[in-house]
Design an enzyme around this catalytic site. Structure first.
Site, short mmCIF file in Angstrom:
data_model
loop_
_atom_site.label_atom_id
_atom_site.label_comp_id
_atom_site.label_asym_id
_atom_site.label_seq_id
_atom_site.Cartn_x
_atom_site.Cartn_y
_atom_site.Cartn_z
N ASP A 87 -15.48 112.21 8.45
CA ASP A 87 -15.52 113.50 9.00
C ASP A 87 -15.96 114.54 8.08
O ASP A 87 -16.13 114.32 6.88
CB ASP A 87 -14.52 113.69 10.05
CG ASP A 87 -12.96 113.71 8.99
OD1 ASP A 87 -13.13 113.27 7.96
OD2 ASP A 87 -11.91 113.66 9.65
N HIS A 116 -4.75 112.01 15.92
CA HIS A 116 -6.04 111.87 15.57
C HIS A 116 -6.25 110.88 14.34
O HIS A 116 -5.45 110.60 13.61
CB HIS A 116 -6.75 113.19 15.46
CG HIS A 116 -6.34 113.98 14.16
ND1 HIS A 116 -5.92 115.07 13.99
CD2 HIS A 116 -6.73 113.54 12.83
CE1 HIS A 116 -5.74 115.45 12.89
NE2 HIS A 116 -6.21 114.63 11.96
N GLU A 143 -9.75 114.25 18.10
CA GLU A 143 -8.47 114.94 18.59
C GLU A 143 -7.98 114.37 19.85
O GLU A 143 -8.63 113.70 20.40
CB GLU A 143 -8.43 116.45 18.71
CG GLU A 143 -8.88 117.16 17.42
CD GLU A 143 -7.80 117.31 16.46
OE1 GLU A 143 -6.68 116.55 16.62
OE2 GLU A 143 -7.66 118.14 15.54
C1 GLP Z 1 -7.12 115.25 8.41
C2 GLP Z 1 -8.32 114.10 8.42
C3 GLP Z 1 -8.04 112.87 8.93
C4 GLP Z 1 -6.70 112.51 8.16
C5 GLP Z 1 -5.43 113.44 8.87
C6 GLP Z 1 -4.25 113.20 8.07
O1 GLP Z 1 -7.26 116.45 9.33
N1 GLP Z 1 -9.59 114.71 9.06
O2 GLP Z 1 -8.94 112.05 8.19
O3 GLP Z 1 -6.44 111.14 8.16
O4 GLP Z 1 -5.79 114.83 8.93
O5 GLP Z 1 -4.07 113.97 6.98
P1 GLP Z 1 -3.00 113.77 5.93
O6 GLP Z 1 -3.35 112.09 5.28
O7 GLP Z 1 -3.24 114.66 4.75
O8 GLP Z 1 -1.82 113.80 6.47
#
Ligand code: GLP
Length: 260
Positions: free
Chosen positions: A66, A137, A142
């Site tokens: 993404d 997500h 979302e």
């Molecule tokens: C972000 C990314 C995701 C990620 C998630 C969790 O917004 N777009 O790909 O897996 O949120 O993030 P984190 O690993 O920092 O908790």
């Protein structure tokens, strides 16, 4: 779906092993890359193996999950830059072999369709690394995302913008409102899904992912349909699961040849 419950440092080792086995078997493998804090320990371990044990990424291809819409090319939180900074710049991985959705595209649907074609032309993703958002997500799909969705533009949920404000000096206003993300249908076509989640703040999302009904309300539940999905979690992220003992026993008594 296989659930593995281990201390965080062991989770990173397990995930790095999967990537290493894949790359040694096929140096031109296609890796699906996630951003966020969850995969960082995996990336650090892979960088160590590159430096100390000669693990090469030179022939590999990479596709990011993404990207934020509208961040300037040099913005440090642009996911393409995050992956370079945290991972690929420390490897022998040529930048042109790593692609991300174009968050600055004029023709957004055209750029998303092209991204899908590029993944397909590369032969599809062999291993897709994933984190999970507190709202369930994966990528930036979302709640409410179609389980069959392809790469497209999405509005970020208020919860996600709040969660990610820590990467933007804690300033919610700086967090983009839109993103481009591989769809749940796109992600589902990767041959192995490898999701990592740690900490109590992920426990509810993990409960839905592993033991809840498949539903667009919790997008990560699409993984229950996948033939080869691995969920790597620590005790805190596993704290709301019902069948914890079963998952632990299963992992402890796996045949050695099986791998993840
Ligand atoms: C972000 C990314 C995701 C990620 C998630 C969790 O917004 N777009 O790909 O897996 O949120 O993030 P984190 O690993 O920092 O908790």
């Amino acid at each position: 779906m296989e659930v593995v419950i281990l201390p965080p440092e062991d989770l990173a080792m397990e995930a790095a092993n999967v990537v290493e086995i894949q790359l040694r078997r096929n140096p031109s493998s296609v890796l699906g890359l996630a951003t966020g804090s969850s995969p960082l320990a995996i990336y650090q371990e892979l960088v160590r193996r590159h430096r100390e044990e000669g693990l090469s990424f030179a022939q590999a291809r990479g596709f990011l999950l993404d990207e934020y819409v509208g961040l300037a090319p040099e913005h440090p939180q642009r996911y393409r830059n995050v992956i370079a900074e945290e991972f690929s710049d420390h490897l022998d991985w040529p930048a042109e072999r790593i692609q991300a959705p174009d968050g600055l595209a004029q023709d957004v649907p055209g750029a998303c369709a092209q991204y899908e074609r590029d993944i397909k032309a590369a032969g599809g993703v062999d291993i897709q690394l994933l984190g999970i958002g507190t709202d369930g997500h994966i990528g930036f799909n979302e709640p409410g995302s179609s389980l069959a969705s392809r790469t497209r533009i999405k509005s970020l949920a208020a919860q996600t913008r709040k969660d990610n404000a820590r990467f933007f000096d804690g300033d919610l206003e700086q967090v983009p409102r839109h993103c481009l993300t591989q769809g749940l249908g796109t992600i589902s076509q990767a041959r192995h899904l490898l999701l990592v989640a740690t900490g109590e703040q992920k426990a509810t999302a993990v409960r839905h992912l592993v033991e809840g009904p498949v539903s667009a309300r919790w997008p990560a539940t699409v993984m229950q349909w996948h033939r080869h999905a691995t969920v790597l979690i620590d005790e805190a992220a596993a704290s709301e699961l019902e069948l914890t003992e079963y998952y632990k026993q299963t992992y402890a008594s796996k045949p050695a040849w099986q791998g993840l």
